[in-house]
Design an enzyme around this catalytic site. Structure first.
Site, PDB file in Angstrom:
ATOM      1  N   GLY A  46      -5.640   0.030   1.944  1.00 59.97           N
ATOM      2  CA  GLY A  46      -4.602   0.726   2.704  1.00 59.97           C
ATOM      3  C   GLY A  46      -4.613   2.195   2.352  1.00 59.97           C
ATOM      4  O   GLY A  46      -4.972   2.553   1.221  1.00 59.97           O
ATOM      5  N   GLN A  51      -1.302  10.562   1.624  1.00 62.37           N
ATOM      6  CA  GLN A  51      -2.296  10.586   0.547  1.00 62.37           C
ATOM      7  C   GLN A  51      -3.442  11.553   0.819  1.00 62.37           C
ATOM      8  O   GLN A  51      -4.166  11.915  -0.102  1.00 62.37           O
ATOM      9  CB  GLN A  51      -2.869   9.177   0.315  1.00 62.37           C
ATOM     10  N   CYS A  93      -3.319   1.700  -6.367  1.00 62.58           N
ATOM     11  CA  CYS A  93      -3.144   2.750  -5.362  1.00 62.58           C
ATOM     12  C   CYS A  93      -4.254   3.773  -5.539  1.00 62.58           C
ATOM     13  O   CYS A  93      -4.553   4.170  -6.671  1.00 62.58           O
ATOM     14  CB  CYS A  93      -1.784   3.419  -5.540  1.00 62.58           C
ATOM     15  N   LEU A  94      -4.846   4.204  -4.448  1.00 59.92           N
ATOM     16  CA  LEU A  94      -5.925   5.198  -4.526  1.00 59.92           C
ATOM     17  C   LEU A  94      -5.425   6.528  -5.083  1.00 59.92           C
ATOM     18  O   LEU A  94      -6.226   7.334  -5.553  1.00 59.92           O
ATOM     19  CB  LEU A  94      -6.561   5.400  -3.142  1.00 59.92           C
ATOM     20  N   HIS A 135       3.918  -0.996   0.847  1.00 61.48           N
ATOM     21  CA  HIS A 135       3.355   0.029  -0.038  1.00 61.48           C
ATOM     22  C   HIS A 135       3.055   1.316   0.749  1.00 61.48           C
ATOM     23  O   HIS A 135       3.363   2.420   0.288  1.00 61.48           O
ATOM     24  CB  HIS A 135       2.085  -0.552  -0.686  1.00 61.48           C
ATOM     25  N   GLU A 136       2.471   1.154   1.935  1.00 60.98           N
ATOM     26  CA  GLU A 136       2.080   2.341   2.727  1.00 60.98           C
ATOM     27  C   GLU A 136       3.295   3.053   3.315  1.00 60.98           C
ATOM     28  O   GLU A 136       3.331   4.292   3.376  1.00 60.98           O
ATOM     29  CB  GLU A 136       1.088   1.946   3.820  1.00 60.98           C
ATOM     30  N   HIS A 139       4.705   5.300   0.818  1.00 58.42           N
ATOM     31  CA  HIS A 139       4.009   6.597   0.758  1.00 58.42           C
ATOM     32  C   HIS A 139       4.582   7.578   1.777  1.00 58.42           C
ATOM     33  O   HIS A 139       4.769   8.762   1.478  1.00 58.42           O
ATOM     34  CB  HIS A 139       2.516   6.428   1.064  1.00 58.42           C
TER      35      HIS A 139
HETATM   36  C1  QAP Z   1      -2.328  -0.394  -1.382  1.00 61.16           C
HETATM   37  O1  QAP Z   1      -4.300   0.125  -2.531  1.00 61.16           O
HETATM   38  C2  QAP Z   1      -2.144  -1.854  -1.653  1.00 61.16           C
HETATM   39  O2  QAP Z   1      -6.934   1.812  -9.046  1.00 61.16           O
HETATM   40  C3  QAP Z   1      -3.757   0.016  -1.232  1.00 61.16           C
HETATM   41  O3  QAP Z   1      -9.531   2.360  -9.287  1.00 61.16           O
HETATM   42  C4  QAP Z   1      -1.891  -2.283  -2.936  1.00 61.16           C
HETATM   43  O4  QAP Z   1      -6.368   0.283  -1.711  1.00 61.16           O
HETATM   44  C5  QAP Z   1      -2.241  -2.763  -0.645  1.00 61.16           C
HETATM   45  C6  QAP Z   1      -7.979   1.204  -5.602  1.00 61.16           C
HETATM   46  C7  QAP Z   1      -1.727  -3.636  -3.181  1.00 61.16           C
HETATM   47  C8  QAP Z   1      -2.081  -4.120  -0.892  1.00 61.16           C
HETATM   48  C9  QAP Z   1      -1.824  -4.553  -2.167  1.00 61.16           C
HETATM   49  C10 QAP Z   1      -7.176   1.322  -6.722  1.00 61.16           C
HETATM   50  C11 QAP Z   1      -9.319   1.475  -5.738  1.00 61.16           C
HETATM   51  C12 QAP Z   1      -7.440   0.817  -4.286  1.00 61.16           C
HETATM   52  C13 QAP Z   1      -7.713   1.697  -7.934  1.00 61.16           C
HETATM   53  C14 QAP Z   1      -5.652   0.306  -2.673  1.00 61.16           C
HETATM   54  C15 QAP Z   1      -9.065   1.981  -8.052  1.00 61.16           C
HETATM   55  C16 QAP Z   1      -9.870   1.865  -6.951  1.00 61.16           C
HETATM   56  C17 QAP Z   1      -6.134   0.604  -4.029  1.00 61.16           C
HETATM   57 CO    CO Z   2      -1.027   3.739  -2.389  1.00 64.33          CO
END
Ligand code: QAP
Ligand code: CO
Length: 166
Positions: A46, A51, A93-94, A135-136, A139
């Site tokens: 996501g 972001q 989270c990215l 979550h989004e 943001h």
């Molecule tokens: C949000 O999160 C989300 O720490 C999106 O090192 C969270 O894409 C959606 C990511 C939970 C559904 C469930 C995180 C990649 C990606 C990191 C992400 C990392 C590399 C997170």
């Molecule tokens: Co995030």
């Protein structure tokens, strides 16, 4: 298409509240395409416009698993109109790379939004996609998953981020 730069904590721009999209033009379509490219190359499931330092109410998501086909979804001006139950999911989270913590959110929800052309739709969903949507939308309101942790856990993360930056 281009890969955009993802803001990371403690960048204050992640705290801006995004404004509703009023104009459905080619620039919006390009933003959405660039956000998908940015999310897939990360890789992530996501990504909100906030972001990538665009303060408009837009996010993209694709929670399809390794084996399942891609399921790219985009949401413009999303509003959660109904929630039910609770679930706990270990979120990342990215914008907070390397940190994953359990967050409690609604188990299922209905979200109303429009697509890149301004066409309204409604989606009822549960599980991981429901987590992602909550979550989004956080943001877009300048909120991060770390804000939903205990003060102790949040401070631990903040200190580690500070340390790694010096
Ligand atoms: C949000 O999160 C989300 O720490 C999106 O090192 C969270 O894409 C959606 C990511 C939970 C559904 C469930 C995180 C990649 C990606 C990191 C992400 C990392 C590399 C997170
Ligand atoms: Co995030």
């Amino acid at each position: 298409m281009s890969v955009l730069t993802i803001l990371q904590l403690p960048d204050k721009r992640l705290r801006q509240v995004a404004k509703p999209v009023l104009v459905f033009d080619d620039a919006l379509q390009k933003l959405i395409a660039d956000m998908f490219e940015t999310m897939y190359q990360a890789p992530g499931v996501g990504l909100a416009a906030t972001q990538v330092n665009i303060h408009q109410r837009v996010f993209v998501a694709d929670v399809a698993g390794e084996e399942e086909p891609k399921n790219p979804l985009h949401f413009v001006n999303p509003v959660i109109t109904s929630v039910n139950g609770t679930q706990i999911y270990k979120e990342g989270c990215l914008s907070v790379p390397g940190f994953h913590e359990e967050v409690k959110r609604a188990e299922s929800l209905i979200v109303e939004a429009v697509d890149f052309q301004g066409k309204p739709f409604s989606l009822e969903t549960t599980g991981l996609l429901a987590v992602c949507i909550q979550h989004e939308i956080d943001h877009l309101n300048g909120k991060l998953f770390v804000d939903r942790l205990s003060a102790l856990k949040r401070e631990r993360i903040n200190k580690k981020i500070q340390k790694s930056k010096r």
